[in-house]
Design a protein around this motif. Structure first.
Motif, PDB file in Angstrom:
ATOM      1  N   ASN A 118      -2.702  -1.565  11.896  1.00  0.00           N
ATOM      2  CA  ASN A 118      -1.905  -0.011  10.677  1.00  0.00           C
ATOM      3  C   ASN A 118      -2.640  -0.532   9.694  1.00  0.00           C
ATOM      4  N   PHE A 119      -3.004  -1.044   9.570  1.00  0.00           N
ATOM      5  CA  PHE A 119      -3.630  -1.584   8.045  1.00  0.00           C
ATOM      6  C   PHE A 119      -4.665  -1.364   7.500  1.00  0.00           C
ATOM      7  N   LEU A 120      -5.335  -0.438   8.968  1.00  0.00           N
ATOM      8  CA  LEU A 120      -7.314  -0.475   8.534  1.00  0.00           C
ATOM      9  C   LEU A 120      -6.955   1.148   8.988  1.00  0.00           C
ATOM     10  N   LEU A 121      -5.887   1.519   9.706  1.00  0.00           N
ATOM     11  CA  LEU A 121      -5.788   3.111   9.985  1.00  0.00           C
ATOM     12  C   LEU A 121      -4.460   3.832   8.292  1.00  0.00           C
ATOM     13  N   MET A 122      -4.567   2.951   8.091  1.00  0.00           N
ATOM     14  CA  MET A 122      -3.263   4.108   6.669  1.00  0.00           C
ATOM     15  C   MET A 122      -4.801   4.136   5.891  1.00  0.00           C
ATOM     16  N   ARG A 123      -5.904   3.404   5.353  1.00  0.00           N
ATOM     17  CA  ARG A 123      -6.900   4.025   4.486  1.00  0.00           C
ATOM     18  C   ARG A 123      -7.848   4.933   5.494  1.00  0.00           C
ATOM     19  N   GLY A 124      -8.115   5.381   6.544  1.00  0.00           N
ATOM     20  CA  GLY A 124      -8.407   5.822   7.408  1.00  0.00           C
ATOM     21  C   GLY A 124     -10.047   4.566   7.955  1.00  0.00           C
ATOM     22  N   LEU A 129       0.723  -0.806   0.069  1.00  0.00           N
ATOM     23  CA  LEU A 129      -0.052   0.394   0.075  1.00  0.00           C
ATOM     24  C   LEU A 129       1.228   0.971  -0.357  1.00  0.00           C
ATOM     25  N   LEU A 130       1.816   1.180   1.016  1.00  0.00           N
ATOM     26  CA  LEU A 130       2.637   2.271   0.660  1.00  0.00           C
ATOM     27  C   LEU A 130       3.522   2.775  -0.483  1.00  0.00           C
ATOM     28  N   THR A 180      -3.622   8.850  -3.245  1.00  0.00           N
ATOM     29  CA  THR A 180      -4.817   8.375  -4.255  1.00  0.00           C
ATOM     30  C   THR A 180      -4.245   6.842  -2.855  1.00  0.00           C
ATOM     31  N   VAL A 181      -4.262   6.540  -1.974  1.00  0.00           N
ATOM     32  CA  VAL A 181      -4.153   5.391  -1.415  1.00  0.00           C
ATOM     33  C   VAL A 181      -4.147   5.967   0.637  1.00  0.00           C
ATOM     34  N   LEU A 182      -3.397   6.589   1.183  1.00  0.00           N
ATOM     35  CA  LEU A 182      -3.269   6.639   2.386  1.00  0.00           C
ATOM     36  C   LEU A 182      -4.507   7.877   2.217  1.00  0.00           C
TER      37      LEU A 182
END
Ligand SMILES: Nc1nc2c(c(=O)[nH]1)N[C@H]1C(S)=C(S)[C@@H](COP(=O)(O)OP(=O)(O)OC[C@H]3O[C@@H](n4cnc5c(=O)[nH]c(N)nc54)[C@H](O)[C@@H]3O)O[C@H]1N2
Ligand SMILES: Nc1nc2c(c(=O)[nH]1)N[C@H]1C(S)=C(S)[C@@H](COP(=O)(O)OP(=O)(O)OC[C@H]3O[C@@H](n4cnc5c(=O)[nH]c(N)nc54)[C@H](O)[C@@H]3O)O[C@H]1N2
Ligand SMILES: [Mo]
Length: 775
Positions: free
Chosen positions: A401-407, A315-316, A325-327
């Motif tokens: 962490n995974f969920l937080l990255m994309r809110g 994702l990074l 576009t991702v985070l």
């Protein structure tokens, strides 16, 4: 007897029966690729009728999970506002049948069977004997329980508690206990002067609680049923809902119809996750059902931290390729802490490690990352496959962490969904069943009841066993559950229990903890969920909290199994009255007569319960507040949602060994064995099986059908052995094996626990398979 490593000092073996008489009939067939549907309904009705007869079956099953009925004692999956007349599932029906059975364990039964004899029976046999009817006492030096009056039982327990210091007593709780009983119990324990309140959660979702409290500020799930229906992507990792949360399959089916994709992550291809036939719809009973999983990642045991780190790295990199576009940059800046440090570390993730730990290909992980990028709203569900490993807390932190990255926390259709086990395990913790209570909770409790609660932390489950083993515990009391069979390191635990002066079990059904006891032992039989609870103040109901923080009432309808039974609340109050004497500041007898009075206290002590008595009388109950879910407020140490850095260490096992997970069969509820089949995995009439990948079998020179001993080694030099398991060649991930607990608990070393949460590592036990010697 152990022909193992030279360091072997002792060989721990489970004393109880190595063979179930019925195991000789063991049959292995093909595993199923779909779950539920017509056979499930038929099977549930068959077990129910055996236990209860036809009329009682109809009466009872119609009341499960209805708004004016009782909460299903099966699992903690929520009901939702629109209920069908059959808001139960096969395994819920079996849980109800176990409790509503017409079989009875009477004083005559105990006169006939010595404690020594009972200790030699299987868990299945013990459970099949039926409901306990009378308080019973086993005096020191005697080998039989004899009937005892309630008053005398309370006196025996109170005398023994007073004879030691408060910290020489341990008070266990299992997650079926109601909110009212749990609240009163922890009050008794703290007024006695200790925080020794281990519970089944310590062996279950403690890792979820630890990880979520640190990162989000609340140790509970952040989604509701409605969120599942709004999600674009649902990952189900380390969970077998077809067996353990069957009603979740209906929710997943509905989510899928509403457009969600489902990815399951599991070393085993579990039937329910592949295809589901909804028993509540004609099309489900007759048709071919819904294909639930869009993607199945057959991960190696313990590979999930690596998987999520791998996805997070992708994702990074996608964000680098197309910035903005991702985070969810706005969410990250406003609501989180520690992103830069986390990102820097995840960028260093080694693909070699990820592929080794997961056993997956990079292509598979990239495909999931691509799905994530296409999905606006993402939920991750998990259960014991994520919580019972050494690195469970870091694993769940990495999921966050995974969920937080994309809110994906604190907005509709997104969030964390740890799926709880016991039907009120979450509520018990809310009520203060916790060995490490927060200061604010103790302050409120002390203020409400005018006393100074003990501040020092108490023992969790593993620490309690160590303390018992080391002679530091006089009295063990269990409010429900089956401590001896559910806990790790059976040989150590049994010796630990036998070292107590007195063990007290508040139970509905006979189990191993009544047979492996302290010098003296009490059985205090209680009402179950399905039964009417009449007290001085009239008919009572209790309350429970489900996996999604909904609190609602539960009312039993059946006549109690025996006229000598008492409610859990009344047992706790009776003991307290005896222990603290007449003029105690807490009016135990009044509280036991009218549970509304208990709820009034709760409403003043526990946040979220204001107007408890009024709110719980609404038809659907009420939902407890949850900062992250409701308003993106995160009551953590930083005041924000915390990104964390989680080191990836690949768990490598020695050559010739496998990683063993201990799981539930389809016919058991933890230590309660309903029957000897595991229908979805193709097993009939036996439980001593070990599932192994065919390639591993070839490499180890073993074959399907062969009998092997499972042998685990640990750094304490002790070799632990579970004898005579039939090998079943099975499509599990390579290098991984599976077998049922409680039979395999003898293999789990007491000191092998998860970092931070101290949960036994029941899903990653290093074992060797040694051909069983027949001499
Ligand atoms: N009928 C029935 N219902 C129950 C229970 C019961 O015994 N019987 N028990 C109740 C309780 S207390 C609980 S906690 C829940 C338990 O519910 P589950 O967690 O579903 O129960 P387990 O049988 O332990 O299954 C663990 C699942 O995780 C997978 N798994 C194991 N290790 C890993 C891993 O490292 N990674 C991944 N990704 N997957 C892994 C296993 O293959 C298996 O599918 O169910 C509750 N409901
Ligand atoms: N190896 C291995 N070990 C495990 C696990 C694993 O996956 N692998 N899972 C762990 C998990 S997740 C859990 S939650 C624990 C479960 O540990 P426990 O909760 O201690 O065990 P249960 O088997 O659920 O307890 C069953 C007993 O509870 C009593 N009971 C049933 N209903 C009631 C009631 O309404 N009131 C009272 N007072 N008693 C009642 C009955 O006497 C019954 O015999 O086991 C853990 N142990
Ligand atoms: Mo559990």
């Amino acid at each position: 007897m152990a022909k193992s490593s030279p360091s072997t000092r002792v060989c721990a073996m489970s004393k109880p029966p190595v063979h179930d008489p019925d195991d000789r009939e063991l049959q292995v067939g093909k595993p199923k690729t779909w779950a539920v549907g017509a056979p499930a309904v038929a099977h549930a009705l068959q077990i129910s009728q055996q236990q209860m007869g036809a009329r009682r079956t109809a009466l009872t099953l119609l009341r499960v999970n209805q708004k004016d009925g009782f909460d299903c004692p099966g699992c903690a999956w929520p009901e939702g506002p629109e209920r069908s007349h059959f808001e139960f599932c096969e395994n819920g029906a079996k849980a109800v049948a176990e409790e509503a059975t017409v079989r009875r364990v009477t004083p005559e039964f105990f006169a006939e069977h010595s404690v020594h004899e009972l200790a030699g029976k299987t868990d299945y046999w013990l459970g099949q004997q039926g409901r306990l009817t009378d308080p019973m006492y086993k005096a020191p030096g005697e080998d039989h329980y004899r009937p005892v009056s309630w008053d005398a039982a309370f006196r025996i327990a109170a005398d023994e508690l007073r004879a030691g210091t408060p910290d020489e007593a341990v008070f266990y709780t299992s997650g079926r206990t109601s909110n009212e009983a749990a609240f009163l119990y922890q009050l008794l324990v703290r007024r006695h002067g200790t925080n020794n309140l281990p519970d089944c959660s310590n062996m279950c979702h403690e890792s979820s609680g630890s990880a979520l409290t640190e990162t989000l500020g609340v140790g509970k799930g952040s989604v509701s049923l409605e969120d599942l229906y709004k999600a674009d992507l649902i990952l189900v990792a380390g969970q077998n809902p077809g067996t353990n949360h069957p009603r979740m399959l209906s929710a997943l089916e509905r989510a899928k119809k509403a457009g969600a994709a489902i990815v399951s992550v599991n070393p085993l291809p579990e039937a329910g996750l592949i295809r589901f036939k909804n028993p509540q719809k004609a099309s489900g009973v007759l048709g071919s059902g819904t294909a639930l999983s869009d993607e199945f990642l057959q991960i190696r045991l313990n590979g999930d931290l690596a998987l999520f780190r791998g996805i997070n790295r992708l994702l990074l990199e996608a964000e680098d390729a197309a910035p903005g576009t991702v985070l969810d940059r706005e969410f990250i800046e406003r609501h989180t802490h520690g992103f830069e440090e986390f990102a820097a570390d995840v960028r260093k993730t080694s693909w070699e490690d990820v592929l080794e730990a997961t056993g997956l290909t990079r292509g598979q992980i990239e495909a999931v990352a691509a799905r994530v990028l296409r999905s606006e709203r993402v939920i991750v569900c998990w259960a014991m496959g994520l919580t019972q490993h050494k690195n469970s807390v870091p694993t769940i932190r990495e999921v966050v962490n995974f969920l937080l990255m994309r809110g994906n926390v604190g907005r509709p259709g997104a969030g964390v969904c740890p799926v709880r086990g016991h039907s009120n395990v979450q509520g018990d913790r809310t009520m203060g069943i916790y060995e490490k209570p927060a200061a604010a909770f103790l302050d409120a409790l002390g203020a409400e009841f005018s006393f100074e609660p003990p501040r020092e932390h108490g023992y969790d489950t593993v620490e309690a066993i160590r303390a018992m083993r080391d002679g530091k515990v006089r009295v063990f009391m269990g409010l429900g559950g089956n401590f001896v069979a559910a806990t790790p390191d059976t040989a150590v635990t049994e010796a630990a229990m036998r070292g107590c002066r007195l063990t007290v079990q508040v139970s509905t059904k006979l189990n191993r903890s009544h047979a492996v006891t302290g010098e003296a032992a009490l059985i205090l039989p209680c009402l179950g969920r399905t039964e009417k609870d009449e007290q001085d103040g009239g008919a009572q109901f209790v309350t429970v909290e489900d996996s999604m923080s909904m609190v609602h009432a539960s009312r039993g309808r059946l006549a109690p199994a025996s006229k000598h039974l008492r409610s859990e609340v009344s047992i706790v109050a009776g003991l307290a009255q005896e222990l603290f004497g007449a003029g105690d500041a807490v009016e135990w007898t009044s509280l036991a007569g009218d549970y509304d009075l208990i709820r009034d206290h709760v409403s003043r002590v526990i946040p979220g319960f204001a107007d408890f008595n009024a709110k719980v009388r609404q038809p659907d109950g009420f939902q407890l507040p949850h900062g992250p879910r409701d308003s993106r407020t995160f009551p953590t140490a930083t005041g924000k949602a915390n990104f964390t850095v989680n080191e990836l260490e690949v768990l490598r096992v020695p050559a010739g060994s496998l990683l063993l997970q201990t799981v539930r069969s389809h016919d058991q509820y933890n230590t309660t064995i309903y029957g000897l089949d595991d229908r979805y995995r193709g097993i009939k009439q036996g439980r001593r099986v070990v599932f192994v990948n065919p390639e591993d079998l070839a490499e180890l020179g073993l074959s399907d059908g062969q009998s092997v001993d499972l042998v685990s080694s640990w750094s304490d030099g002790l070799t632990r052995r579970a004898a005579a398991f039939r090998i079943v060649s099975y499509a599990t991930a390579k290098g991984c094996a599976a077998a049922y607990f409680p039979e395999t608990n003898v293999l789990v070393p007491l000191d092998s626990t998860a970092d931070t949460s101290n949960t036994p590592t029941s899903k990653s036990v290093v074992v060797r398979l040694e051909p069983t010697r027949t001499e």
